[in-house]
Motif scaffolding. Structure first.
Motif, short mmCIF file in Angstrom:
data_model
loop_
_atom_site.label_atom_id
_atom_site.label_comp_id
_atom_site.label_asym_id
_atom_site.label_seq_id
_atom_site.Cartn_x
_atom_site.Cartn_y
_atom_site.Cartn_z
N VAL A 319 0.88 -1.18 0.00
CA VAL A 319 0.00 0.00 0.00
C VAL A 319 0.91 1.22 0.00
O VAL A 319 1.49 1.58 1.02
CB VAL A 319 -0.93 0.03 1.23
CG1 VAL A 319 -1.89 1.21 1.12
CG2 VAL A 319 -1.70 -1.27 1.35
N THR A 320 1.04 1.84 -1.15
CA THR A 320 2.02 2.91 -1.36
C THR A 320 1.31 4.26 -1.40
O THR A 320 0.22 4.36 -1.96
CB THR A 320 2.77 2.66 -2.68
OG1 THR A 320 3.37 1.36 -2.63
CG2 THR A 320 3.86 3.69 -2.90
N PRO A 321 1.90 5.29 -0.82
CA PRO A 321 1.23 6.60 -0.83
C PRO A 321 1.08 7.17 -2.23
O PRO A 321 1.92 6.96 -3.10
CB PRO A 321 2.15 7.47 0.03
CG PRO A 321 3.47 6.79 0.03
CD PRO A 321 3.19 5.33 -0.09
N LYS A 322 -0.01 7.90 -2.42
CA LYS A 322 -0.24 8.56 -3.71
C LYS A 322 0.72 9.74 -3.90
O LYS A 322 1.05 10.10 -5.03
CB LYS A 322 -1.68 9.06 -3.80
CG LYS A 322 -2.72 7.97 -3.99
CD LYS A 322 -4.12 8.55 -4.10
CE LYS A 322 -5.16 7.46 -4.32
NZ LYS A 322 -6.54 8.01 -4.35
N SER A 323 1.12 10.36 -2.79
CA SER A 323 2.09 11.45 -2.87
C SER A 323 2.93 11.42 -1.61
O SER A 323 2.61 10.73 -0.63
CB SER A 323 1.38 12.81 -3.01
OG SER A 323 0.95 13.29 -1.74
#
Length: 462
Positions: A319-323
């Protein structure tokens, strides 16, 4: 007749130019903290990197084959690449025009690209890779080590060793092949699929089938003691340790299968096809990093750090941050994983850790406590602060306040469900707060969001 002739000419010209009325892809994705990173107009699906490195000369030769899908009609697009010399670029096998301005490599394909079209770009490059200094003063990119090199990418360093769309919102699968002098090893993400020696050079081929953000891609080159094993569930474990760190790290690394089992019980199914660790010398890097599959450690890690970096495989890598504004979703969860491990293994409870941080225990001159409340975790004031105390510690305190509000049963449903819902994807803070509220509809989280996540200063009550 004149009007018919004019119409015929228009149709002929349209046929000649292929009918594409495209525009260049945007340069930079307007990230709130790293506005120039990433590029618009396309989405990368796969990187195939062929690298050769000579540590004595500090010389890297690379070919990057980048498979992407056009998100709009494109006449040109940009890649992020800092330093290194470009020898040539092709798109779909045809030579492309290109130019460089700062970190941007702008490519103009021979033929315009249609929206939805999958295309392959090949970039040949070479030179001495650069080390990048972050806004917070830390070093990343291509780091010279005592016996080789280490490629680290958070947040912008990967552009020092391969061209790409270097923003966490664009994830892709990878094949990374590295050729080094015989006697050295090259360790990367995913699974080792091939190791061959020809003359005085050895090639290591690594395959990462799951999507990966470029900032958690890595290459570690040097002398390593390698240990392969499996967890109880059959997950392959590949650990590479600098020989000078083997004795000091042995006891902690032996816990890796146990930690993985504990984290799966708490966070849900492991999202990748292998796990492990890379341990270099203490001075080779200034920090540990959650590189996908196998985190990197400068020197022997302690148990808490190993727990933290492995927890990132769920929260940050999968789950990777969008920014980069959403870094607290990475570090808050991983820090809270340390608290939970202590709680389950005879140490302080998470509540006791929370209370101690709120009181400012720890002695000293109070600087750490002041730094903890310097800004809210959901709103770092700039790029230099995305790895500061509030992102880690206040981020974990937000997670604990959620647990306190909903109780353990719902809490574990939330953290496991969050990892499952956004597995191999991207999410931001708004996605998270909406998800929490949906999972516990009868609870009021407004004070947590207003005071702990976004509020300035120290909340009046713990």
């Amino acid at each position: 007749m004149p009007s018919a002739l004019a119409l015929s000419l228009v149709l002929a010209l349209t046929a000649c130019d292929g009918g594409v009325q495209g525009t260049p892809g945007g340069s930079g994705l307007r990230d709130p903290y790293f506005a120039k990173m990433g590029n618009g107009g396309y989405d990368v699906t796969h990187y195939d990197l062929t690298l050769a490195y000579d540590p004595g000369r500090r010389h890297l030769t690379g070919t990057a084959v980048i498979t992407a899908r056009a998100k709009q009609d494109l006449t040109a697009f940009a890649l992020d690449l800092d330093g290194l010399d470009v020898g040539g670029v092709t798109v779909e096998g045809r030579p492309a025009r290109w130019n460089r301005t700062g970190q941007e490599l702008t490519v103009r394909p021979h033929d315009d690209l249609d929206k939805g079209e999958t295309f392959r770009t090949t970039v040949r490059y070479s030179g001495t890779p650069v080390t990048i200094t972050d806004p917070d003063g830390s070093k990343e990119g291509w780091l010279k080590t005592a016996d080789g090199a280490l490629g680290l990418g958070e947040p912008t360093g990967s552009m020092a060793w391969f061209p790409g769309n270097h923003h966490p919102s664009d994830k892709a699968s990878y094949d990374i092949e590295v050729t080094v002098p015989k006697g050295l090893r090259a360790v990367s993400n995913g699974e080792l699929t091939r190791e061959t020696t020809s003359g005085d050079r050895t090639t290591f081929a690594w395959h990462t089938p799951e999507p990966m953000a470029s900032y958690v891609a890595t290459v570690a080159i040097g002398h390593y003691d390698v240990r392969r094993s499996t967890t109880k569930s059959g997950l392959p474990v590949y650990v590479a340790v600098d020989p000078t760190q083997a004795k000091a790290s042995a006891k902690v690394l032996a816990k890796l299968p146990e930690i993985m089992e504990w984290e799966e019980n708490n966070f849900g199914p492991y999202p990748f096809s292998s796990t492990g660790a890379i341990v270099d010398r203490e001075n080779d890097a200034g920090y540990a990093l959650e590189t996908q599959n196998r985190p990197v450690f400068p020197g022997a890690p302690d148990t808490g750090t190993l727990v933290h970096e492995l927890a990132h495989q769920w929260y940050g890598d999968s789950v990777t941050p969008k920014s980069w504004r959403d870094m607290w979703l990475n570090e808050g969860f991983a820090t809270y994983a340390e608290w939970l491990w202590q709680e389950d293994h005879g140490g302080e409870t998470a509540q006791e850790t929370f209370d101690a941080l709120y009181r400012g225990d720890g002695g000293g001159d109070g600087a750490a406590d002041k730094a903890r409340w310097a800004f809210p975790p959901g709103k770092p004031p700039g790029a230099a602060h995305i790895s500061d105390r509030p992102v880690y510690e206040r981020g974990a305190m937000v997670i604990h306040k959620i647990r306190e509000t909903v109780g353990d049963d719902t809490f574990y449903d939330i953290i496991q469900g969050w990892a499952a819902t956004h597995r191999h994807g991207n999410a931001d803070t708004a996605d998270f707060t909406t998800y929490v509220e949906k999972k516990a509809p009868g609870k009021d989280f407004s004070a947590i969001w207003d005071e702990w996540l976004y509020g300035e200063g120290k909340p009046a009550k713990p």
